[in-house]
Design a protein around this motif. Structure first.
Motif, mmCIF file in Angstrom:
data_model
loop_
_atom_site.group_PDB
_atom_site.id
_atom_site.type_symbol
_atom_site.label_atom_id
_atom_site.label_comp_id
_atom_site.label_asym_id
_atom_site.label_seq_id
_atom_site.Cartn_x
_atom_site.Cartn_y
_atom_site.Cartn_z
ATOM 1 N N ILE A 1 23.911 -15.087 16.172
ATOM 2 C CA ILE A 1 24.390 -16.172 17.036
ATOM 3 C C ILE A 1 25.420 -17.012 16.290
ATOM 4 C CG2 ILE A 1 23.695 -18.340 18.134
ATOM 5 C CD1 ILE A 1 21.151 -17.031 18.974
ATOM 6 N N ALA A 2 25.152 -17.264 14.991
ATOM 7 C CA ALA A 2 26.088 -18.083 14.227
ATOM 8 C C ALA A 2 27.417 -17.371 14.010
ATOM 9 C CB ALA A 2 25.475 -18.458 12.883
ATOM 10 N N ARG A 3 27.406 -16.012 13.933
ATOM 11 C CA ARG A 3 28.627 -15.283 13.625
ATOM 12 C C ARG A 3 29.451 -14.940 14.850
ATOM 13 N NH1 ARG A 3 30.538 -15.772 9.024
ATOM 14 N NH2 ARG A 3 31.742 -13.875 9.353
ATOM 15 N N MET A 4 28.818 -14.905 16.044
ATOM 16 C CA MET A 4 29.523 -14.379 17.212
ATOM 17 C C MET A 4 30.476 -15.408 17.805
ATOM 18 S SD MET A 4 27.238 -11.935 19.490
ATOM 19 C CE MET A 4 26.962 -10.258 18.960
ATOM 20 N N ARG A 5 31.473 -14.921 18.547
ATOM 21 C CA ARG A 5 32.437 -15.807 19.201
ATOM 22 C C ARG A 5 32.411 -15.669 20.712
ATOM 23 N NH1 ARG A 5 31.784 -18.682 16.473
ATOM 24 N NH2 ARG A 5 32.581 -19.094 14.415
ATOM 25 N N SER A 6 31.871 -14.553 21.227
ATOM 26 C CA SER A 6 31.790 -14.391 22.684
ATOM 27 C C SER A 6 30.631 -15.226 23.203
ATOM 28 C CB SER A 6 31.571 -12.921 23.009
ATOM 29 O OG SER A 6 31.003 -12.806 24.287
ATOM 30 N N LEU A 7 30.957 -16.211 24.084
ATOM 31 C CA LEU A 7 29.924 -17.151 24.515
ATOM 32 C C LEU A 7 28.856 -16.460 25.349
ATOM 33 C CD1 LEU A 7 31.841 -20.398 25.398
ATOM 34 C CD2 LEU A 7 30.472 -19.892 23.423
ATOM 35 N N PHE A 8 29.258 -15.462 26.145
ATOM 36 C CA PHE A 8 28.248 -14.787 26.955
ATOM 37 C C PHE A 8 27.221 -14.070 26.081
ATOM 38 C CE2 PHE A 8 26.547 -11.098 28.993
ATOM 39 C CZ PHE A 8 25.964 -11.681 30.091
ATOM 40 N N ALA A 9 27.709 -13.385 25.028
ATOM 41 C CA ALA A 9 26.780 -12.701 24.121
ATOM 42 C C ALA A 9 25.861 -13.712 23.443
ATOM 43 C CB ALA A 9 27.564 -11.912 23.078
ATOM 44 N N ILE A 10 26.397 -14.911 23.140
ATOM 45 C CA ILE A 10 25.567 -15.926 22.500
ATOM 46 C C ILE A 10 24.467 -16.386 23.450
ATOM 47 C CG2 ILE A 10 25.601 -18.268 21.608
ATOM 48 C CD1 ILE A 10 28.283 -17.695 20.410
ATOM 49 N N VAL A 11 24.802 -16.545 24.752
ATOM 50 C CA VAL A 11 23.782 -16.950 25.726
ATOM 51 C C VAL A 11 22.686 -15.890 25.816
ATOM 52 C CG1 VAL A 11 23.388 -17.405 28.157
ATOM 53 C CG2 VAL A 11 25.350 -18.387 27.046
ATOM 54 N N MET A 12 23.106 -14.611 25.884
ATOM 55 C CA MET A 12 22.117 -13.529 25.944
ATOM 56 C C MET A 12 21.244 -13.517 24.693
ATOM 57 S SD MET A 12 22.384 -11.768 28.739
ATOM 58 C CE MET A 12 22.477 -13.361 29.472
ATOM 59 N N LEU A 13 21.878 -13.708 23.517
ATOM 60 C CA LEU A 13 21.108 -13.680 22.266
ATOM 61 C C LEU A 13 20.176 -14.863 22.172
ATOM 62 C CD1 LEU A 13 23.636 -12.419 19.626
ATOM 63 C CD2 LEU A 13 21.610 -11.307 20.465
ATOM 64 N N SER A 14 20.560 -16.023 22.742
ATOM 65 C CA SER A 14 19.627 -17.152 22.685
ATOM 66 C C SER A 14 18.423 -16.880 23.580
ATOM 67 C CB SER A 14 20.333 -18.450 23.075
ATOM 68 O OG SER A 14 20.610 -18.451 24.442
ATOM 69 N N GLY A 15 18.633 -16.149 24.696
ATOM 70 C CA GLY A 15 17.484 -15.730 25.492
ATOM 71 C C GLY A 15 16.580 -14.805 24.702
ATOM 72 N N ILE A 16 17.188 -13.870 23.956
ATOM 73 C CA ILE A 16 16.404 -12.950 23.127
ATOM 74 C C ILE A 16 15.649 -13.721 22.053
ATOM 75 C CG2 ILE A 16 16.644 -11.140 21.395
ATOM 76 C CD1 ILE A 16 18.753 -9.885 23.080
ATOM 77 N N TYR A 17 16.330 -14.720 21.459
ATOM 78 C CA TYR A 17 15.677 -15.544 20.426
ATOM 79 C C TYR A 17 14.432 -16.217 20.990
ATOM 80 C CZ TYR A 17 15.378 -18.655 16.436
ATOM 81 O OH TYR A 17 14.940 -19.306 15.326
ATOM 82 N N SER A 18 14.561 -16.785 22.214
ATOM 83 C CA SER A 18 13.414 -17.448 22.830
ATOM 84 C C SER A 18 12.285 -16.463 23.080
ATOM 85 C CB SER A 18 13.815 -18.090 24.145
ATOM 86 O OG SER A 18 14.732 -19.090 23.931
ATOM 87 N N LEU A 19 12.621 -15.252 23.566
ATOM 88 C CA LEU A 19 11.571 -14.273 23.847
ATOM 89 C C LEU A 19 10.834 -13.878 22.580
ATOM 90 C CD1 LEU A 19 12.963 -11.721 26.428
ATOM 91 C CD2 LEU A 19 10.885 -13.027 26.585
ATOM 92 N N ILE A 20 11.607 -13.606 21.499
ATOM 93 C CA ILE A 20 10.951 -13.165 20.262
ATOM 94 C C ILE A 20 10.125 -14.303 19.674
ATOM 95 C CG2 ILE A 20 11.323 -12.269 17.952
ATOM 96 C CD1 ILE A 20 13.754 -10.863 18.937
ATOM 97 N N SER A 21 10.656 -15.546 19.724
ATOM 98 C CA SER A 21 9.872 -16.628 19.135
ATOM 99 C C SER A 21 8.641 -16.912 19.988
ATOM 100 C CB SER A 21 10.714 -17.881 18.952
ATOM 101 O OG SER A 21 11.157 -18.356 20.174
ATOM 102 N N ALA A 22 8.731 -16.714 21.326
ATOM 103 C CA ALA A 22 7.541 -16.866 22.154
ATOM 104 C C ALA A 22 6.490 -15.832 21.767
ATOM 105 C CB ALA A 22 7.898 -16.733 23.626
ATOM 106 N N THR A 23 6.955 -14.588 21.498
ATOM 107 C CA THR A 23 6.019 -13.555 21.043
ATOM 108 C C THR A 23 5.368 -13.941 19.738
ATOM 109 O OG1 THR A 23 7.619 -12.043 21.974
ATOM 110 C CG2 THR A 23 5.825 -11.086 20.758
ATOM 111 N N TRP A 24 6.170 -14.533 18.863
ATOM 112 C CA TRP A 24 5.614 -14.947 17.566
ATOM 113 C C TRP A 24 4.582 -16.052 17.750
ATOM 114 C CZ3 TRP A 24 7.269 -19.113 13.979
ATOM 115 C CH2 TRP A 24 6.652 -18.985 12.751
ATOM 116 N N PHE A 25 4.846 -16.985 18.698
ATOM 117 C CA PHE A 25 3.863 -18.041 18.953
ATOM 118 C C PHE A 25 2.556 -17.453 19.475
ATOM 119 C CE2 PHE A 25 7.556 -21.132 19.774
ATOM 120 C CZ PHE A 25 7.557 -21.489 18.453
ATOM 121 N N VAL A 26 2.657 -16.389 20.306
ATOM 122 C CA VAL A 26 1.428 -15.734 20.767
ATOM 123 C C VAL A 26 0.691 -15.144 19.580
ATOM 124 C CG1 VAL A 26 0.518 -13.829 22.133
ATOM 125 C CG2 VAL A 26 2.260 -15.294 23.085
#
Lengths: 104, 198
Positions: B30-55
């Motif tokens: 996320i920090a390295r990318m410049r395409s905003l759409f890819a960043i939005v998708m990756l932030s969704g992925i980040y939330s999903l993985i961190s939610a899994t980690w919280f479980v």
């Protein structure tokens, strides 16, 4: 055995992540997010059995619902460039520019 | 607590390490990318993985909030915000590339320093395990009989509190919807009509 399956699903999540990182098109990324959500559902189901609490399956089902709704929202955004257009087609009585985001 | 790892403990440790590694990779991307759409998708992925980690950490209620808000609502909000701006971010130049990593390292160092004072995991003398916590643990199977104690506390022992919170959030959402509107009478539709008339 269940532990091995859970770790294997994490590796599969990593492979999907590679597709989300590399792209190249937007639809690759949408598909990667959607299948990563599906693998999350599977993983939470397995994790409940690894930790000896299968009642986590309810949470996995709720994750599946959230995943479905957010994928629909993203694809609707691509089709209409707006969230404010209803999914069903209305009879066209106005110019298309008056229908919310079509003009953007 | 530390001595005597079984196979399941090792598997859980491995799962934690793998999930945190995935989170690290997504964060750097996320920090390295410049395409905003890819960043939005990756932030969704980040939330999903961190939610899994919280479980995996047994914080089921936090995980569910993270999945609903992070992967659901905030992805949609970020996509809506992307309509109003460009598709790619401009690359930062020179010293501006150094400042964020310094801020991140300083915050991380402070957080690690703060964990030194925390009681050990599962410590019976820690404040969370001594006062009302033991009472809830002892009474929940008898009085409410749900498997998750946190659920019992949130939905039953503090049921009125949760009901009030739900009322507050509902009123806030209703006020925002009334102010901004939806469909043909919404704020953005009004703006578009004005633009077309000109």
């Amino acid at each position: 055995m269940t532990e091995i399956a859970a770790v294997a699903i994490i590796i599969a999540i990593g492979l999907t992540l590679v597709r989300a990182l590399l792209g190249p098109t937007l639809y690759d990324r949408v598909l990667a997010v959607n299948s990563l959500g599906t693998k999350t559902v599977l993983f939470i189901g397995f994790l409940g059995f690894v930790l000896g609490r299968p009642d986590w399956l309810d949470i996995a089902v709720l994750y599946a619902l959230i995943n479905f709704v957010s994928t629909i929202a993203i694809l609707k955004f691509f089709r209409y460039r707006s969230f404010q257009v209803p999914l069903h087609r209305r009879p066209v009585t106005k110019t298309p520019t008056e229908q919310g985001g079509d003009s953007v | 607590m530390i001595a005597g790892y079984s196979g399941a403990d090792l598997a859980i440790a491995l799962i934690n390490v793998l999930l945190l590694g995935l989170l690290f990779v997504v964060g750097v991307a996320i920090a390295r990318m410049r395409s905003l759409f890819a960043i939005v998708m990756l932030s969704g992925i980040y939330s999903l993985i961190s939610a899994t980690w919280f479980v995996a950490l047994d914080a089921v209620d936090v995980a569910f909030t993270e999945a609903a808000v992070g992967a659901g609502i905030s992805t949609a909000l970020l996509l809506g915000a992307m309509l109003l701006t460009a598709r790619t971010a401009k690359p930062e130049k020179g010293a501006m590339q150094i400042v964020p990593i310094l801020v991140v390292l300083a915050t991380g160092a402070m957080l690690v320093y703060a964990t030194i004072d925390l009681p050990a995991f599962g410590d019976p003398d820690s404040p969370a395990n001594t006062y009302v916590g033991t009472d809830y643990l002892e009474r929940t199977p008898r009085e409410i009989a749900v498997p998750n104690i946190v659920t019992a506390v949130l939905a039953s022992y503090r049921g009125f509190d949760t009901l009030g919170e739900t009322g507050v959030v509902f009123t806030a959402a209703l006020a925002v919807i009334l102010l901004l509107g939806f469909g043909e009478r919404s704020l953005s539709a009004t703006f578009n009509r004005k633009k077309d008339k000109k």
